[in-house]
Design an enzyme around this catalytic site. Sequence first.
Site, short mmCIF file in Angstrom:
data_model
loop_
_atom_site.label_atom_id
_atom_site.label_comp_id
_atom_site.label_asym_id
_atom_site.label_seq_id
_atom_site.Cartn_x
_atom_site.Cartn_y
_atom_site.Cartn_z
N ASN A 231 0.94 -0.96 -11.13
CA ASN A 231 0.26 -1.85 -10.19
C ASN A 231 -0.86 -1.15 -9.43
OD1 ASN A 231 1.85 -0.29 -8.56
ND2 ASN A 231 3.22 -1.94 -7.92
N ARG B 146 1.67 3.95 2.82
CA ARG B 146 2.97 3.83 3.47
C ARG B 146 2.77 3.81 4.98
NH1 ARG B 146 4.31 2.15 -0.60
NH2 ARG B 146 5.93 2.89 -2.03
N GLN C 109 10.58 -1.45 6.72
CA GLN C 109 10.37 -2.73 6.06
C GLN C 109 11.71 -3.37 5.75
OE1 GLN C 109 6.22 -1.50 3.85
NE2 GLN C 109 7.83 -2.34 2.61
N HIS D 80 4.57 -6.41 2.74
CA HIS D 80 4.29 -5.50 1.61
C HIS D 80 4.13 -6.29 0.32
CE1 HIS D 80 5.23 -1.29 -0.23
NE2 HIS D 80 4.12 -1.82 -0.70
#
Lengths: 383, 383
Positions: B151, B289, B318, B337
Amino acid sequence: MAMLRAAKHAMRSLGSTAPEAAPFSRMLHASPGSKKIVGVFYKANEYASLNPKFVGCVEGSLGIRDWLESQGHQYIVTDDKEGPNCELEKHIHDMHVLITTPFHPAYVTAERIKRAKNLQLLLTAGIGSDHIDLKAAAEAGLTVAEVTGSNVVSVAEDELMRILILVRNFVPGYLQVIKGDWNVAGIAYRAYDLEGKTVGTVGAGRIGKLLLQRLKPFNCNLLYYDRIKMDPALEKEIGAKFEEDLDTMLPKCDIIVINTPLTEKTRGMFNKERIGKLKKGVLIVNNARGAIMDTQAVADACSSGHIAGYSGDVWNPQPAPKDHPWRYMPNQAMTPHISGTTIDGQLRYAAGVKDMLDCYFKGQEFPAQNYIVKEGKLASQYQ
Amino acid sequence: MAMLRAAKHAMRSLGSTAPEAAPFSRMLHASPGSKKIVGVFYKANEYASLNPKFVGCVEGSLGIRDWLESQGHQYIVTDDKEGPNCELEKHIHDMHVLITTPFHPAYVTAERIKRAKNLQLLLTAGIGSDHIDLKAAAEAGLTVAEVTGSNVVSVAEDELMRILILVRNFVPGYLQVIKGDWNVAGIAYRAYDLEGKTVGTVGAGRIGKLLLQRLKPFNCNLLYYDRIKMDPALEKEIGAKFEEDLDTMLPKCDIIVINTPLTEKTRGMFNKERIGKLKKGVLIVNNARGAIMDTQAVADACSSGHIAGYSGDVWNPQPAPKDHPWRYMPNQAMTPHISGTTIDGQLRYAAGVKDMLDCYFKGQEFPAQNYIVKEGKLASQYQ
C-alpha cells in the site's frame, strides 16, 4: 488598444466622426485625463489585517490605490454589487473602467452596460468573464480582458486535490474526527487509489493541460476532450489520449474534470440525460463554472449514488444561497469559490490588472491572450 | 523459512535437539498439520455488504477463509483485541499465526508473546509492525513479516492530498459550505499555491520516493533526509536534494512530510524543542506513526500558530480516544487511520498475506523484503 466605445467617446470629444479604419489606440490617446475606476471584490473584514499579501479583497484593493491616485485617477472599491441601491449602481453612469472577479462576481448585464455611458474597459481580476454579458459588451464597443494565466496553476492544483479528496473519501474521515468517532470501515469501504483509474478532462486549455501534467506520475489512464487536439509532442509528454467525441469519452471515465469556460454551448451541458449515461459511481470535479451543470440533476445523482462524489468551488449563483442543494447533497466536497484566489494567485492577477491599466492609460495594447472582447469580437473560447 | 520458534517447536515434536546450523525451512516442514490462525481486523458492520471487494474488515476476513478451511486450518477473526476478556486473549495460548493490521492494531506485547506458546508467525496485513514488540518477538524466535509495497502507492497519494488540503486551506471552506456560510476571505487569507514551496520528507524509502515522484510536476523545492542517499540517477529523476542533517533541513521547509517508521530512534522525534525550530507557519503531514510526534507539543504549536496546519491519519494510540487533543486543535485535517486501507490496498495486502501463508504451509521463504524479524534479527529500518 482597440476599443470601439473609447473611439466613439473620443470622437464625440473631438466633435468629428472617426473613419472606420482609424487606429483605435490613437483614439484612446485622444481621451486622456482622470479616469474613474471601480473595483468589485470580496470583503475580508477581520481577515484583512492577518496577511499583508492579501491584496484580492476590498481592503487590499489589489494594492494599486496609491499608484492610481498618484496619477490623478479616482478609485472606488466595494463588495456591494446587487440591487438598485448598491454601491456599484451609484457609479455605473460615470465609471470608465470596471474591475471585477469571478470569486465575488458583479454581474455586468446588458442593461447595466447600456447605462454605463462612459465605460470603456472591463477587467477581470482572475480568469473567467462569464459574469459579463459579453455579447452586449461587444455590441457596445467595450474591451473586456482577463489576466490570462494568472491563476491557472492555482486552479489545476486545486483540481488535483479535489480528485484525491473524492477518490480517497477524505471528508467522512475528517467529520468522524471532529465528531469524536472512529470508524475506519465507514471510510474504507469506498476509498480507492487514484492509480489505475480513468480520468477525463472536458477541456484541455491552460488549466486542463497543467492538471494532466500533474496527474502523469499517478499512473492513471488520462483522456481529454477539446476543440483542438494537442501537438503530438505535448500529447506524448503529458501522456493523455485525445477523444474526439465528448459522449464517447464520458462513459469511460471513473473521474471527470470540467475545464471548459461557461458559454452558451456549455451552459447546462451536464443535464439529467448526460449524467444518466456516465459510469455508475463516477466522481466529478468542477472548478470551471457552476452553470455548466444542471444543479438539481447533480444533486439528484449524488442522492441516488449514480455520482459517487462531487467536488468543486463554483456555484450558480455566487455567493451560493443558504438553501443551495449542493450544500446538502451526499458525498460532496464543495467550498466557496476559492481555487483561483490563493495568495499567490492574487499577487499575480493584481500585477496583471496593474499592467493592463498602465497600458490603457498609455493607449498601448494588452498581451494578446488577455483579450476576451476586442473590437466587437469575442475570444475564440467564448464563441 | 527461518523461524526459530517453529524450529524449536518442530524439535520438541521430533523429540530431538536441532543443530544450530540446520536449515529452518526444513524444520517448518517437520511441523505439518492443521494450524490455528487468528486475524484481528476492524469491523465493518453495516458497511461490510456495500462493496464486494471490501476484504480488509472482519467480515471480509481478507477473503481467505474458504481457502484456509479447505486445507484443514482453523481461522478465527475478530476486532476484539483489548483487555483480559477480549476474543483475542482466548486464542493467545494456542494460535500458530497472528495476522494484524496497523489500522486497528492488536498490540502484541512481550507478555502476550510469552503466553503464546504455539505462536510461530506474526503477519502484518499492510505495512508497519511497530504495534508488535519486535525485540520480544526476535528473542522468542518468531518470524514477523509485512506485505511490503502493498500500500505504498495508497499512502503516497494520500500524503499529496493532505499537502494540498493544508496548503490550500480546504477544510474551512468545506465547513463554511455545510454550515450555510460563504466567506471567501476567511479561506483565501491563508490559502497558497503549492508551486514554489519547499517540501521536505523525513525518510525517503518506498513511500517517500513515490511522494517525491508525484510532487515533481508541482515545481516545488524538494528536499529529503534519509539514512541512505539515493542513487544519483534516481535523485535526478525525482528532482529532490539530499540533506545530510535533519535539523539543517527542517527549518528550510514550508511543508514537512514524515515518512519514517516508528522506532526507538524516531519515537517522540518531533518534540517541543524541535518543533520550536521549524519555520513559523510550517505545515506537517504525518501518515507514518502518531508516536513520532509529541502529541501535546503538536497541539500546542497548532494553537499558537507556529504549526499552521497538521494532517495525517496516524494517532497514538489507535483508535484515538474521544478526548485526543488532535481532534480539537485548530487547523488540523486529520482522519482515522485510513490511507493504507483503500480497496486497492486491501486487495494487494490480502493477496500478499495469502501468498505468505502459502509459503509458510509449504515451508518456503517469503519475499526477502517482507521480513521484519527473521532468525532473531530485526530488519534494518527497525534497528
